[in-house]
Motif scaffolding. Structure first.
Motif: not given
Ligand SMILES: [Cu+2]
Length: 505
Positions: A359, A363-365, A396, A399-401
């Motif tokens: 994670s 990130g969001d990937r 979402q 989570e990635g940023t």
């Protein structure tokens, strides 16, 4: 020696004169031949007349390749490839009009054997708008077939070549403007197996990098047209594996089990960039660099030129997620050049202690392809976007940023990153000032829930207006915060204003 076989066939009168003539035309004279003289000896790599019944090539749909050849004689192989122009997603909520060989980017994987006679049929689908052709780098002859394969929509061209050189070769469209046809996805790989075949492995996969140029910025939602100026300037919006962000992540990840061997056939369609291809956490046991015959061993990162390819072989020994990247690393995390190989099986603590870093790194990937973001983008386009959809998409994206610093639970990190959960600082901000924090960043001392933070939050200017709106709506409605909603229009308004000095304080 295999080179003698055709000569013996010739002596036995088994080689038709017309085939011989076709084989000799456009082929450089062998090193041993006399310049200018018409050589009757076959050129190196020519294993003589095709034997047996003609074979219809099975083509590989990326990330899969056709099975190994397992044949010990040259054959006639018929390849049928259809050019299809079609709209497909390039990222979640973003579409692009691709021009494809076989309906996918990269195009269908072609697999033949050295010495095979390939009868190539290029079809241009009737509802296409453009003429196309094909230049196969594995072809010896003018234009690699391009000169013989120019095909208008609704037509079919045919040409035949002998696969003289073993190797992994790029093919691409070479119709003017060539750069535009390539940028739209018109490339793929053809493997010419050496006579003895390739060493047996448990998995073979097909990955191809390409750079894409859209008028809208990275992840800007909706249909995005090709941007010729950006392409000429070599400023891609996306750098992608297999033509789409997320094509090799989440549910679409490549897979293997501990102890298995993997061969990657990796090409680079370009049109502009060179790839520094790397798999995070894995070392290539062998790299057939540039798609050629020789292998380098124990390689971390290998360079793949635009219009070039390579084969990598390795054994996976430790379970986990291995991340395929272009190690020009902004391309991986900010332009999409990221894929995954998921390896299942028992831990091997002697080799690696464990603990996944997914994670934080990804990130969001790391998740399953930003489904909620796509739903929100669709709803946004049709004007039906609800607060609930914004919150789901925002989660979402957060989570990635944002979660790398503020943490998934919004608690932040003591003394370093202030909390967003129940933040009294956040609660007092006007909407415009709240919006300006992700857009312009934040520096200087801020006091959150009685504690001082004096640090730097960098601007997140890569986020589009609707992404900022969704993230902030999520933040406002999470962790017992006060609620509220931010629209992309409100974000657009703040973005258009110049960042005031001391903004956010
Ligand atoms: Cu084309």
């Amino acid at each position: 020696m295999s080179r003698l076989i055709p000569i013996m066939l010739l002596a036995a009168g088994l080689l038709p004169a017309n085939l011989l003539a076709a084989g000799a035309k456009g082929v450089p004279a062998p090193a041993t031949g006399k310049a200018g003289a018409v050589s009757t000896a076959l050129v190196p790599g020519d294993l003589g007349v095709p034997q047996g019944e003609p074979i219809h090539a099975v083509l590989g749909i990326p990330p899969n390749v056709p099975p190994p050849i397992n044949r010990n004689y040259p054959a006639k192989v018929i390849v049928e490839l259809e050019v299809v122009e079609k709209e497909m997603p390039i990222s979640e909520g973003v579409t692009y009009t691709y021009w494809t060989f076989g309906g996918t980017v990269p195009g269908s994987f072609i697999r033949v054997r050295q010495g095979d006679t390939v009868e190539f049929h290029l079809k241009n689908a009737p509802d296409n708008k453009m003429p196309h052709n094909i230049d196969l780098h594995g072809v010896t002859g003018p234009g690699g077939g391009a000169a013989s394969s120019f095909t208008a929509p609704g037509h079919e061209s045919q040409f035949t070549f002998k696969a003289l050189n073993a190797g992994l070769y790029v093919y691409h469209c070479a119709t003017a403007p060539v750069g535009m046809h390539v940028a739209n996805g018109m490339y793929g790989l053809i493997l010419i197996e050496p006579q003895e075949g390739l060493p047996k492995v448990d998995h073979e996969y097909y990955v191809m990098q390409g750079d894409f140029y859209t008028t809208g910025k990275y992840r800007e939602k909706g249909h995005q047209p090709f941007d010729m100026d950006a392409a000429i300037a070599e400023h891609p919006t996306y750098v992608l594996f297999n033509g789409r962000e997320g094509s090799l992540t989440g549910d679409h990840a490549l897979s293997a089990k501990v102890g298995e061997t993997v061969r990657l056939f990796v090409g680079n369609g370009g049109p502009n960039l060179v790839s520094s291809f790397h798999v995070i956490g894995e070392i290539f046991d062998k790299v057939y660099y540039e798609g050629g015959t020789h292998a380098q061993e124990n390689v971390q990162t290998t360079l793949i030129p635009a219009g070039g390819a390579m084969m990598a072989e390795f054994r996976v020994d430790v379970p986990g997620t291995y991340v395929l990247v272009d190690h020009s690393i902004f391309r991986a995390f900010n332009k999409g050049a990221l894929g995954m190989l998921k390896v299942d099986g028992p831990e091997n603590k002697a080799i690696y202690s464990g603990k996944e870093v997914d994670s934080v790194y990804l990130g969001d990937r790391a998740g399953d392809n930003l489904h909620a973001v796509a739903v929100a983008a669709k709803a946004n386009a049709s004007g039906t976007l609800s607060k609930d959809e914004q919150i789901k998409a925002g989660q979402q994206l957060f989570e990635g940023t944002c979660s790398v610093c503020h943490q998934s639970n919004g608690e932040g990190m003591s003394g370093v990153f202030p909390p967003l959960a129940k933040s009294d600082y956040l609660a007092k901000l006007s909407k415009d000032r709240l919006i300006s924090i992700p857009l312009h960043g934040l520096t200087g001392t801020v006091t959150v829930n009685g504690k001082d933070y004096n640090s730097v939050m960098p601007p997140m200017s890569q986020l589009t207006d609707d992404e900022v709106a969704n993230i902030l709506t999520y933040v406002l409605n999470s962790w017992s915060n006060a609620g509220g909603q931010v629209s992309k229009e409100e974000v657009g308004k703040v973005r258009a204003q110049p960042a005031a000095a001391g903004d956010g304080h």
